[in-house]
Design an enzyme around this catalytic site. Sequence first.
Site, PDB file in Angstrom:
ATOM      1  N   THR A   1       0.838  -1.206   0.000  1.00 46.65           N
ATOM      2  CA  THR A   1       0.000   0.000   0.000  1.00 46.65           C
ATOM      3  C   THR A   1       0.869   1.250   0.000  1.00 46.65           C
ATOM      4  OG1 THR A   1      -1.810  -1.130   1.101  1.00 46.65           O
ATOM      5  CG2 THR A   1      -1.760   1.268   1.317  1.00 46.65           C
TER       6      THR A   1
ATOM      7  N   HIS B   1      -0.135   6.206 -14.468  1.00 48.92           N
ATOM      8  CA  HIS B   1      -0.989   5.153 -13.909  1.00 48.92           C
ATOM      9  C   HIS B   1      -2.429   5.357 -14.348  1.00 48.92           C
ATOM     10  CE1 HIS B   1       2.375   4.432 -11.092  1.00 48.92           C
ATOM     11  NE2 HIS B   1       1.861   3.207 -10.985  1.00 48.92           N
TER      12      HIS B   1
ATOM     13  N   LYS C   1      -6.109   5.702  -9.584  1.00 53.31           N
ATOM     14  CA  LYS C   1      -5.051   5.750  -8.569  1.00 53.31           C
ATOM     15  C   LYS C   1      -5.190   7.002  -7.721  1.00 53.31           C
ATOM     16  CE  LYS C   1      -0.086   5.235  -7.838  1.00 53.31           C
ATOM     17  NZ  LYS C   1      -0.262   4.246  -6.756  1.00 53.31           N
TER      18      LYS C   1
HETATM   19  P1  NAD Z   1      -8.017  -0.932  -5.347  1.00 55.94           P
HETATM   20  O1  NAD Z   1      -8.720   0.328  -4.991  1.00 55.94           O
HETATM   21  O2  NAD Z   1      -8.389  -1.663  -6.580  1.00 55.94           O
HETATM   22  O3  NAD Z   1      -8.187  -1.973  -4.131  1.00 55.94           O
HETATM   23  C1  NAD Z   1      -8.132  -1.624  -2.777  1.00 55.94           C
HETATM   24  C2  NAD Z   1      -9.002  -2.602  -2.015  1.00 55.94           C
HETATM   25  O4  NAD Z   1      -8.830  -2.392  -0.606  1.00 55.94           O
HETATM   26  C3  NAD Z   1     -10.501  -2.413  -2.310  1.00 55.94           C
HETATM   27  O5  NAD Z   1     -11.070  -3.668  -2.609  1.00 55.94           O
HETATM   28  C4  NAD Z   1     -11.067  -1.916  -0.983  1.00 55.94           C
HETATM   29  O6  NAD Z   1     -12.349  -2.431  -0.715  1.00 55.94           O
HETATM   30  C5  NAD Z   1     -10.089  -2.499   0.018  1.00 55.94           C
HETATM   31  N1  NAD Z   1     -10.106  -1.770   1.284  1.00 55.94           N
HETATM   32  C6  NAD Z   1     -10.247  -0.439   1.471  1.00 55.94           C
HETATM   33  N2  NAD Z   1     -10.275  -0.178   2.798  1.00 55.94           N
HETATM   34  C7  NAD Z   1     -10.147  -1.372   3.427  1.00 55.94           C
HETATM   35  C8  NAD Z   1     -10.140  -1.758   4.774  1.00 55.94           C
HETATM   36  N3  NAD Z   1     -10.303  -0.861   5.746  1.00 55.94           N
HETATM   37  N4  NAD Z   1      -9.972  -3.062   5.079  1.00 55.94           N
HETATM   38  C9  NAD Z   1      -9.825  -3.982   4.107  1.00 55.94           C
HETATM   39  N5  NAD Z   1      -9.862  -3.673   2.789  1.00 55.94           N
HETATM   40  C10 NAD Z   1     -10.024  -2.377   2.458  1.00 55.94           C
HETATM   41  O7  NAD Z   1      -6.465  -0.591  -5.327  1.00 55.94           O
HETATM   42  P2  NAD Z   1      -5.227  -1.435  -5.938  1.00 55.94           P
HETATM   43  O8  NAD Z   1      -4.945  -0.962  -7.318  1.00 55.94           O
HETATM   44  O9  NAD Z   1      -5.438  -2.891  -5.704  1.00 55.94           O
HETATM   45  O10 NAD Z   1      -4.036  -0.879  -5.030  1.00 55.94           O
HETATM   46  C11 NAD Z   1      -4.070  -0.992  -3.613  1.00 55.94           C
HETATM   47  C12 NAD Z   1      -2.831  -0.312  -3.026  1.00 55.94           C
HETATM   48  O11 NAD Z   1      -1.662  -1.011  -3.478  1.00 55.94           O
HETATM   49  C13 NAD Z   1      -2.636   1.146  -3.452  1.00 55.94           C
HETATM   50  O12 NAD Z   1      -2.063   1.850  -2.380  1.00 55.94           O
HETATM   51  C14 NAD Z   1      -1.662   1.050  -4.617  1.00 55.94           C
HETATM   52  O13 NAD Z   1      -0.912   2.224  -4.806  1.00 55.94           O
HETATM   53  C15 NAD Z   1      -0.792  -0.085  -4.139  1.00 55.94           C
HETATM   54  N6  NAD Z   1      -0.085  -0.833  -5.203  1.00 55.94           N
HETATM   55  C16 NAD Z   1       1.166  -1.232  -4.921  1.00 55.94           C
HETATM   56  C17 NAD Z   1       1.875  -2.014  -5.815  1.00 55.94           C
HETATM   57  C18 NAD Z   1       3.256  -2.514  -5.430  1.00 55.94           C
HETATM   58  O14 NAD Z   1       3.910  -3.260  -6.200  1.00 55.94           O
HETATM   59  N7  NAD Z   1       3.739  -2.157  -4.229  1.00 55.94           N
HETATM   60  C19 NAD Z   1       1.296  -2.380  -7.040  1.00 55.94           C
HETATM   61  C20 NAD Z   1      -0.004  -1.957  -7.316  1.00 55.94           C
HETATM   62  C21 NAD Z   1      -0.694  -1.197  -6.365  1.00 55.94           C
END
Ligand code: NAD
Length: 264
Positions: A96, A151, A155
């Site tokens: 995250t 992105h 995002k």
């Molecule tokens: P997304 O919005 O598609 O998914 C996020 C999910 O988290 C949603 O399903 C939401 O319901 C859930 N969520 C929100 N609050 C929550 C809570 N309190 N408890 C449990 N679940 C909860 O986002 P994404 O594209 O999957 O990305 C998620 C995070 O990962 C972002 O911060 C993004 O920047 C990061 N990311 C990191 C990498 C990496 O390689 N480090 C790669 C892609 C995305």
Amino acid sequence: MTRPVRLAISGASGRMGLALLNLVRDDERFELVRAVVSAQSARLGKAAYNDVSALRFTGWEDTAGIDVVIDFSGPEGLGAALDVCEATGAALVTGTTGLDAAMEERLSHAAERIAILRAANFSLGVAVLTRLLREAAAALPGWDIDIVEAHHNRKEDAPSGTALALGHAAAAGRGACLDDLAVYAREGRPGAREAGTIGFAVVRGGDIVGEHQALIMGQGERIELGHRATDRSIFARGALEAAAWMAGRAPGTWTIEDVIAAKV
Ligand code: NAD
């Protein structure tokens, strides 16, 4: 560990969460014990997924027996996952991004008691790009550097965590802190730019998975280093490698480089 790693996924109904679920299903190293979503998503998830699959999307009601939590949710979801890890001793692998200073500090303190691996980007290619940029920045001290990232339009944070990590690596190559060298586009660029500074530019649109380009600019020449992710399963695969490596790991802050180093 001889038995499968008991895994919980936080943010399981998101883009990354679903990519993880797709992979973990066929990975014998893991037993998926919880697929955690926010209360709101749990209601949607119940309708969208639970009725058509054996998998149950839930909250954190039952936390027994978890070895590792993988979190790709958001700052709030990460906070909840960290509560669980601190209470149970489970290791945390989180991708995250967009965390505030208070969460950064919380993670540092928690790493005194539990094993935490954080990566702004879990791809092998970005790990190598980071190393190349650090070297280029060190070899060319007076050259300006810009990190341009693109992105998808959903995002939330900008610049991306990966862009900031690349910025930190470039600054480290110059023996400096990013804060001392950075010129952020969102704060407005001064007309003239101090030589050797590090800038950021952000593109948001469509379904771009993630692109990062480092421009290293001198007089009469420049270097361009770049990475383009076309499939988010690369991040999910990296996170699963990290989770397998983190099971039973000692408390501390671990990085994706530690996982890669242990494998080569
Ligand atoms: P997304 O919005 O598609 O998914 C996020 C999910 O988290 C949603 O399903 C939401 O319901 C859930 N969520 C929100 N609050 C929550 C809570 N309190 N408890 C449990 N679940 C909860 O986002 P994404 O594209 O999957 O990305 C998620 C995070 O990962 C972002 O911060 C993004 O920047 C990061 N990311 C990191 C990498 C990496 O390689 N480090 C790669 C892609 C995305």
